[in-house]
Design an enzyme around this catalytic site. Structure first.
Site, mmCIF file in Angstrom:
data_model
loop_
_atom_site.group_PDB
_atom_site.id
_atom_site.type_symbol
_atom_site.label_atom_id
_atom_site.label_comp_id
_atom_site.label_asym_id
_atom_site.label_seq_id
_atom_site.Cartn_x
_atom_site.Cartn_y
_atom_site.Cartn_z
ATOM 1 N N ASP B 93 0.851 -1.184 0.000
ATOM 2 C CA ASP B 93 0.000 0.000 0.000
ATOM 3 C C ASP B 93 0.895 1.245 0.000
ATOM 4 O OD1 ASP B 93 0.977 0.240 2.512
ATOM 5 O OD2 ASP B 93 -0.944 0.143 3.543
ATOM 6 N N ASP B 268 -8.714 -6.746 0.114
ATOM 7 C CA ASP B 268 -7.758 -7.080 1.176
ATOM 8 C C ASP B 268 -8.352 -6.610 2.491
ATOM 9 O OD1 ASP B 268 -7.089 -4.094 0.863
ATOM 10 O OD2 ASP B 268 -5.934 -4.684 2.624
ATOM 11 N N CYS B 306 -15.351 -27.351 5.953
ATOM 12 C CA CYS B 306 -14.220 -26.504 5.574
ATOM 13 C C CYS B 306 -13.012 -27.379 5.242
ATOM 14 C CB CYS B 306 -13.891 -25.541 6.709
ATOM 15 S SG CYS B 306 -12.483 -24.480 6.326
ATOM 16 N N CYS B 308 -9.830 -26.321 5.304
ATOM 17 C CA CYS B 308 -8.578 -25.733 5.791
ATOM 18 C C CYS B 308 -7.863 -26.682 6.749
ATOM 19 C CB CYS B 308 -8.818 -24.372 6.447
ATOM 20 S SG CYS B 308 -9.347 -24.437 8.162
ATOM 21 N N CYS B 311 -9.514 -26.956 10.258
ATOM 22 C CA CYS B 311 -10.736 -27.760 10.341
ATOM 23 C C CYS B 311 -10.473 -29.233 10.074
ATOM 24 C CB CYS B 311 -11.793 -27.203 9.392
ATOM 25 S SG CYS B 311 -12.466 -25.634 9.999
ATOM 26 N N HIS B 337 -7.999 -20.560 9.358
ATOM 27 C CA HIS B 337 -9.404 -20.800 8.997
ATOM 28 C C HIS B 337 -10.054 -19.539 8.432
ATOM 29 C CE1 HIS B 337 -13.513 -22.155 9.002
ATOM 30 N NE2 HIS B 337 -13.829 -21.044 9.647
#
Lengths: 375, 375
Positions: B93, B268, B306, B308, B311, B337
């Site tokens: 940024d 973002d 999920c 991920c 999980c 997660h």
């Protein structure tokens, strides 16, 4: 199953020995360093990272898990392995070390029955007995449980040490009597302070009670190095060869070498993760603090020939930035390196035992390691 | 190379679009959610974990890196990718957002030349200009640099918004004039506050200056949802189809859906890692706080379906224990997660665009997501 120690090779010049520890979760080489996961997590690390470091057994703390989340929740989860989702061997300590540090009035709060103390979380009054410690560990369902003992402070009078050592023996019997977990092993703990006859007494009587392995407790409590090494010698003189020997709470690299030379098989310590939190890293040439300004533009790894994830991936400059900026990845990277450093040390010591040159290894290591520390 | 946007498919009923972003480090699908690594690290995560989440571009903050470790050290390391050892695309940024929040006296400290403010680390007086922001980013050598802008507060008078928007346009020109990095792209930022004509003016004039992509700034600054969505609409009306569109700082799941419907390609936000630090997790049925006592003995994953790491590996009871015991692995597991949740959301939205049913997707999602939140 109960753990089994298999002796592979004894050094020709020292008491050092190589062996195998057969556990519920596979067979691991000794001497070994066991990373500490106080609260059912080795601080900052995932289970995959713990394995990648070459860890055998890992440790967890009965006192902490008893208070939070509680042994019943862990039992309901299916035991500590399922709770943490860790499929390697876990040893739980007995809680004594933490509990005795929380006692306010030694004379009043340590009784034959057990120990009165206050919770470090909310100050509530708690009472831990040898039976309770074992029952909690049975529920946690670790692979190795530890007998409840008093870690004798240093210095302690002969009278106090004798009284405490004899009480620890009675506690060991009481704990064993209620022990009730088929797949869990139980280790006894040798106390006796700095006194040769008390260490002998403690070892002989603990062995008579009969355990799956023997720990040496009450070292690293403020005594000088020579006293510590003598405590180890006194204990091991009376321990059987066919059982694993575990030196509790020792993780200084030089002490690990001295312990191995004296016949110790297992070590544990919070040192590698604790010093990581303060930005310290073990290196062959002594400990370094990564916050030192000289590492600002040092684009080399913590240690040139280290095989850990941290050293293969990141520079001192980056790790320094993370630690200075208080980013937890920094602690994690240093923890990985520091634990791997101690595990690598035990791997090197195993080779040195095979090659009958552990004393030469020690001499070379200490020359490098202490040199930089003294700078 | 400069990033290139390739349009793959436009939705038939909304402004939503699917595309590809070609970068120095490969090609990634849009719409995408970009995890934020403020201080050259996505909080608690390793580079391997970031990749495993399905991340495309990640973000880092110019203001933070300027102060610590400094752009010169990162430049000496060989740029931000080498410093972090991250081989994926990085967007930096412009520093404006942080800097304006540190200004004490708006009327005095925001000048045509640049912005005076105090360091959040040591309180020292600092001065950031459009040229300086670009020069720092050139040195950081990110893949995408952002033009220096003022993020207009909400509410702001028409007069202030106009003055600020026009100044941001002059700043954009000044930044572009000094921009000097062959392999880096430069994005312009559309401001204009809540005012349709100013958003149009800002978009049209920013596009005239010519950038590799266009961001929509000044949303999520306290305005209501309807105002925010209008701000996005006003800006996108005047943005070209052949360049990527990036809605800055937006990470609320519902806002991501609304943004995609309006034609946004990139998002973002620090939200997924920030809420993780407080024990919060996104779920399809709303946010949950894992510290809630009802999860003490909940041995199911955060979300049943999920994909991920968290999980697939751990239960709510274990994550709750880690968060309550203040163990950083807890934050890490929740961060994994939460980021994956938002990335999975963008994956679902891409499928919905393909299948021309994004409005149905939104309706179903909001019904589930807001229902639990309102409980």
């Amino acid at each position: 199953m109960k753990v089994k120690y298999e002796l592979l090779k004894e050094d020709t010049k020292t008491n050092a020995r190589r062996g195998l520890l057969h556990t519920n979760y596979g067979t691991y080489e000794t001497p070994m360093f066991m990373p500490v996961g106080t609260q059912a997590t080795v601080k900052t690390l995932s289970k995959e990272e713990i394995k990648e470091l070459g860890s055998g057994v890992i440790l967890s703390n009965t006192y902490h898990l008893w208070l939070r989340p509680g042994e019943d929740i862990i039992n309901k989860a299916g035991g500590l392995h399922k709770f943490m989702n860790y499929d390697g061997p876990i040893l739980t300590d007995c809680g004594g070390f933490q509990v005795f540090s929380l006692v306010k009035n030694k004379a009043k709060d340590i009784t034959e029955e057990g120990v009165h103390f206050k919770s470090h979380i909310d100050g509530s009054n708690l009472f831990l007995t040898p039976e309770k410690s074992i029952q909690i560990q049975n529920k946690l369902d670790s692979d190795i449980a530890m007998s409840f003992d008093e870690c004798i402070p240093y210095p302690a009078s002969y009278e106090y040490a004798k009284k405490s050592t004899e009480r620890t023996l009675r506690w060991a019997k009481r704990g064993k009597a209620v022990f009730n977990n088929e797949r869990q092993s139980l280790f006894g703990i040798v106390q006796g302070g700095e006194y040769e006859d008390l260490r002998h007494l403690s070892a002989i009587e603990t062995v008579k009670i009969g355990f799956d392995g023997y720990a040496i407790g009450g070292t690293s409590v403020g005594e000088d190095k020579e006293t510590m090494y003598k405590m180890i010698d006194y204990a091991i003189e009376k321990l059987p060869k066919d059982k694993p020997r575990y030196l509790m709470g020792v993780g200084d690299p030089v002490d690990i070498i001295e312990g191995v030379i004296r016949g110790v098989d297992m070590f544990d310590c919070v040192l590698p993760t604790r010093i990581a939190r303060h930005g310290n890293a073990f290196t062959r040439f002594g400990k370094i603090n990564i916050k030192n300004a000289k590492y600002k533009e040092d684009f080399t790894p913590l240690e040139e020939n280290c095989d850990c994830y941290t050293c293969k991936s990141y520079t001192k400059a980056y790790i320094r930035h993370l630690i200075v900026a208080n980013e937890s990845l920094g602690q994690r990277l240093l923890s990985i390196h520091n634990i791997r450093f101690l595990i690598r040390l035990t791997e090197d010591l195993r080779v040195a035992i095979d090659e009958n040159n552990i004393l030469e290894y020690k001499e070379k290591f200490m020359k490098d390691y202490l040199h930089e520390n003294n700078k």
